[in-house]
Design a protein around this motif. Structure first.
Motif, PDB file in Angstrom:
ATOM      1  N   ARG A 139     -33.526   5.188 -77.745  1.00 14.49           N
ATOM      2  CA  ARG A 139     -32.901   6.314 -78.460  1.00 14.49           C
ATOM      3  C   ARG A 139     -32.661   7.478 -77.495  1.00 14.49           C
ATOM      4  NH1 ARG A 139     -37.782   8.800 -82.195  1.00 14.49           N
ATOM      5  NH2 ARG A 139     -39.516   8.350 -80.805  1.00 14.49           N
ATOM      6  N   GLU A 140     -32.171   8.611 -78.013  1.00 10.13           N
ATOM      7  CA  GLU A 140     -31.891   9.769 -77.161  1.00 10.13           C
ATOM      8  C   GLU A 140     -33.195  10.416 -76.692  1.00 10.13           C
ATOM      9  OE1 GLU A 140     -29.038  10.825 -76.051  1.00 10.13           O
ATOM     10  OE2 GLU A 140     -27.684   9.576 -77.213  1.00 10.13           O
ATOM     11  N   PRO A 141     -33.254  10.943 -75.473  1.00 10.22           N
ATOM     12  CA  PRO A 141     -32.234  10.808 -74.429  1.00 10.22           C
ATOM     13  C   PRO A 141     -32.213   9.383 -73.880  1.00 10.22           C
ATOM     14  CG  PRO A 141     -33.887  12.532 -73.857  1.00 10.22           C
ATOM     15  CD  PRO A 141     -34.400  11.795 -75.032  1.00 10.22           C
ATOM     16  N   GLU A 169     -31.040   7.837 -71.220  1.00  7.17           N
ATOM     17  CA  GLU A 169     -31.397   7.558 -69.826  1.00  7.17           C
ATOM     18  C   GLU A 169     -32.921   7.502 -69.642  1.00  7.17           C
ATOM     19  OE1 GLU A 169     -29.164   6.721 -67.846  1.00  7.17           O
ATOM     20  OE2 GLU A 169     -29.824   7.048 -65.774  1.00  7.17           O
ATOM     21  N   ILE A 170     -33.615   8.412 -70.312  1.00 10.11           N
ATOM     22  CA  ILE A 170     -35.085   8.451 -70.231  1.00 10.11           C
ATOM     23  C   ILE A 170     -35.684   7.179 -70.844  1.00 10.11           C
ATOM     24  CG2 ILE A 170     -37.170   9.674 -70.990  1.00 10.11           C
ATOM     25  CD1 ILE A 170     -35.564  11.263 -68.956  1.00 10.11           C
ATOM     26  N   HIS A 171     -35.203   6.810 -72.017  1.00  9.63           N
ATOM     27  CA  HIS A 171     -35.755   5.619 -72.679  1.00  9.63           C
ATOM     28  C   HIS A 171     -35.382   4.331 -71.951  1.00  9.63           C
ATOM     29  CE1 HIS A 171     -36.332   8.660 -75.813  1.00  9.63           C
ATOM     30  NE2 HIS A 171     -37.386   7.934 -76.119  1.00  9.63           N
ATOM     31  N   MET A 181     -37.883   4.201 -69.160  1.00  9.89           N
ATOM     32  CA  MET A 181     -39.201   3.805 -69.669  1.00  9.89           C
ATOM     33  C   MET A 181     -39.242   2.299 -69.903  1.00  9.89           C
ATOM     34  SD  MET A 181     -39.545   6.897 -72.486  1.00  9.89           S
ATOM     35  CE  MET A 181     -41.211   6.656 -73.141  1.00  9.89           C
ATOM     36  N   ALA A 241     -43.022  10.985 -70.245  1.00 11.83           N
ATOM     37  CA  ALA A 241     -42.797  10.497 -71.604  1.00 11.83           C
ATOM     38  C   ALA A 241     -43.722   9.321 -71.914  1.00 11.83           C
ATOM     39  CB  ALA A 241     -41.336  10.093 -71.778  1.00 11.83           C
ATOM     40  N   ILE A 265     -44.836  17.199 -75.685  1.00 10.40           N
ATOM     41  CA  ILE A 265     -44.487  17.058 -74.269  1.00 10.40           C
ATOM     42  C   ILE A 265     -43.699  15.776 -73.990  1.00 10.40           C
ATOM     43  CG2 ILE A 265     -46.476  18.410 -73.494  1.00 10.40           C
ATOM     44  CD1 ILE A 265     -47.779  15.748 -72.622  1.00 10.40           C
ATOM     45  N   GLY A 266     -43.487  14.946 -74.990  1.00 13.26           N
ATOM     46  CA  GLY A 266     -42.901  13.622 -74.784  1.00 13.26           C
ATOM     47  C   GLY A 266     -41.382  13.596 -74.822  1.00 13.26           C
ATOM     48  N   SER A 267     -40.857  12.397 -75.028  1.00 11.21           N
ATOM     49  CA  SER A 267     -39.410  12.172 -74.899  1.00 11.21           C
ATOM     50  C   SER A 267     -38.617  12.860 -76.003  1.00 11.21           C
ATOM     51  CB  SER A 267     -39.103  10.678 -74.885  1.00 11.21           C
ATOM     52  OG  SER A 267     -39.225  10.134 -76.184  1.00 11.21           O
ATOM     53  N   GLN A 268     -39.265  13.289 -77.080  1.00 12.61           N
ATOM     54  CA  GLN A 268     -38.567  14.053 -78.119  1.00 12.61           C
ATOM     55  C   GLN A 268     -38.899  15.544 -78.018  1.00 12.61           C
ATOM     56  OE1 GLN A 268     -36.406  12.040 -80.109  1.00 12.61           O
ATOM     57  NE2 GLN A 268     -37.142  10.740 -78.450  1.00 12.61           N
ATOM     58  N   VAL A 309     -39.763  16.686 -72.425  1.00  8.01           N
ATOM     59  CA  VAL A 309     -39.013  15.769 -71.560  1.00  8.01           C
ATOM     60  C   VAL A 309     -37.525  15.804 -71.914  1.00  8.01           C
ATOM     61  CG1 VAL A 309     -38.580  13.321 -71.077  1.00  8.01           C
ATOM     62  CG2 VAL A 309     -40.910  14.224 -70.948  1.00  8.01           C
ATOM     63  N   PHE A 349     -34.621  17.073 -69.422  1.00 14.11           N
ATOM     64  CA  PHE A 349     -33.542  16.138 -69.083  1.00 14.11           C
ATOM     65  C   PHE A 349     -32.177  16.734 -69.419  1.00 14.11           C
ATOM     66  CE2 PHE A 349     -30.593  12.760 -70.362  1.00 14.11           C
ATOM     67  CZ  PHE A 349     -30.483  12.106 -69.148  1.00 14.11           C
TER      68      PHE A 349
END
Lengths: 290, 290
Positions: free
Chosen positions: A19-21, A23-25, A28, A108, B142-145, B148, B152
């Motif tokens: 999912r968004e973002p 590129e990050i996922h 991961m 993340a 602090i995570g991907s949502q 981060v 990004f």
């Protein structure tokens, strides 16, 4: 072991939807779902089952320990660390996504690992105090008295042959030991193990961690990059102190055998049928070819 | 506010004793104990007190939010991120200790933050379920949502003026908002606040986070490096989309004033004496000169 690795892979896949973002996922998932050996997850599940628990109870922690392990590999490969372009037979994370995305993906994954463990109690599967202990154990294992110390000592040891066997053992125990120790202890904790059982599994985890590193040292100089799926001969180039360097390959193999025996001994008082999966893991760690 | 910052500084000093590996702990202390504004800690303590709780109950989380905030600054300054040599008027962490030590110190601070929060329950001060919720909230922030995503989006926005006001607001809310939100919500949680109070404080934290970023944008182009204690004019050099760039300085100041008013409104139904500390913080964030 293969069956366990398969259910771990499924759980990891579900844990990180794309999912968004994006590129990050992607970054991961790139490092997490690329078919690693899943040693930490298998140790965690097997320790849980050894003391009478269920695989499903351990699964959130199982995912967390693998996330934390993969984080350590992603960081290890960074230019300012071991500077490695290859991991598990493909470009390392920063080679594929760039350093800044790798660092954010690391953050993340770290955050997700703790969030995932917390979920065990917010969905009501595990008593909250057990979850709190598991989080404490995990955090310690990756912190300044755990993996960070190992990685720091390892970096500092480059070009320092005076470190000697004792110093090297301390580095190696801190490099892989803490997270394997945590995987084993938390597995036993979730399985309802006694404090004696948890202590045995703590020592077992530490022993397997050391064993794993000794074998890593040997493989680094006896195998090719293609066979390893990561750059071979790196320790020599970085002028690292390793077991083969200090005592030769033959004595290093003997030491690995000794650690294998120690690990078997530690589990001798458990039901051997239930211990089979952990013992298979010990043999795999000892006799693996990559 | 000054009194609160002082007790926070003492707690942080105690949380990270100077021990082995020395270099790692020096790097952790270097960035953590250098007199930051302590906005996250003060928001956390004040939210706790606002709903009737005690400062001491919140202290482990207070330390944790500041550790996580400092981690974000240390990473922000890395060469592969914003590449900044100065932070709080002195060399940034990687300039003082080298990149590899900074990255390991970041790991250690992240781990310590979670360990510290877990300790609230292992020493029996906070019910374990509250601790689990606090950890979940922190990890999400602090995570991907959370951070981060903000970092990004911020990196991706360089040289992309087409982002527009809406896109910029989304970046800014994600950059500082999540951790301030978590600080406020967990503070209220630890103080025994109702779910309504927690929701108000969540919105309040998000609003103050956005306010903080808008003022940061303004200061970046109106102040000198010496006044800021960090490199001024960076946004222009990196061709970042900022509020002054999109709407001019005057309109940016008006927007900051509007957010200040929103934040005051959100707290209007609380006891104004108890809200004084949070309101002072809102004014500080709005009218600060660095």
């Amino acid at each position: 072991m293969l069956e366990k690795a398969k259910s771990v892979n499924q759980a990891l896949d579900t844990a990180i939807p794309l999912r968004e973002p994006l590129e990050i996922h992607k970054a991961m998932r790139y490092s997490l779902l690329d078919g690693g050996k899943r040693i930490h997850p298998i140790v965690c599940i097997s320790a849980c089952e050894l003391v009478g628990g269920q695989e499903s109870t351990a699964m959130p922690v199982v995912c967390a320990v693998e996330m934390l392990h993969v984080v350590s590999l992603m960081q290890d490969d960074l230019p300012c660390m071991d500077n490695d372009d290859i991991r598990r037979g493909k470009p390392s994370n920063h080679k594929a996504f760039g350093e800044s995305v790798t660092i954010l993906a690391v953050d993340a994954l770290l955050a997700l690992a703790f969030e995932h463990v917390a979920t065990m109690s917010t969905v009501g599967v595990v008593p909250p105090m057990v979850t709190v202990h598991a989080i404490q154990e995990l955090a310690r294992s990756i912190g300044s008295q755990g993996l960070v110390a190992g990685q720091f000592l390892d970096l500092s040891s480059e070009g320092s042959p005076e470190i000697g066997l004792e110093g090297l053992e301390s580095i190696h125990i801190n490099k892989a030991g803490p997270l394997l120790e945590a995987s084993a202890v938390i597995g036993a904790m979730l399985g309802g193990g006694s404090s004696e059982q948890m202590e045995i599994l703590r020592k077992f985890g530490r022993c397997v961690g050391l064993l794993y590193q000794v074998v890593d040292d040997i493989l680094d100089i006896t195998k090719s990059t293609q066979e390893l799926g990561k750059t071979a001969g790196k320790d020599l180039v970085a002028d690292k102190v390793t077991y083969p360097k200090l005592v030769g390959i033959e004595k290093s193999r003997e030491f690995a055998e000794k650690l294998n025996g120690d690990a078997w001994d530690m589990l001798s008082e458990f039901d051997q049928e239930k211990a089979a999966s952990l013992l298979a893991m010990v043999n795999f760690a000892t006799y693996r070819q990559n």
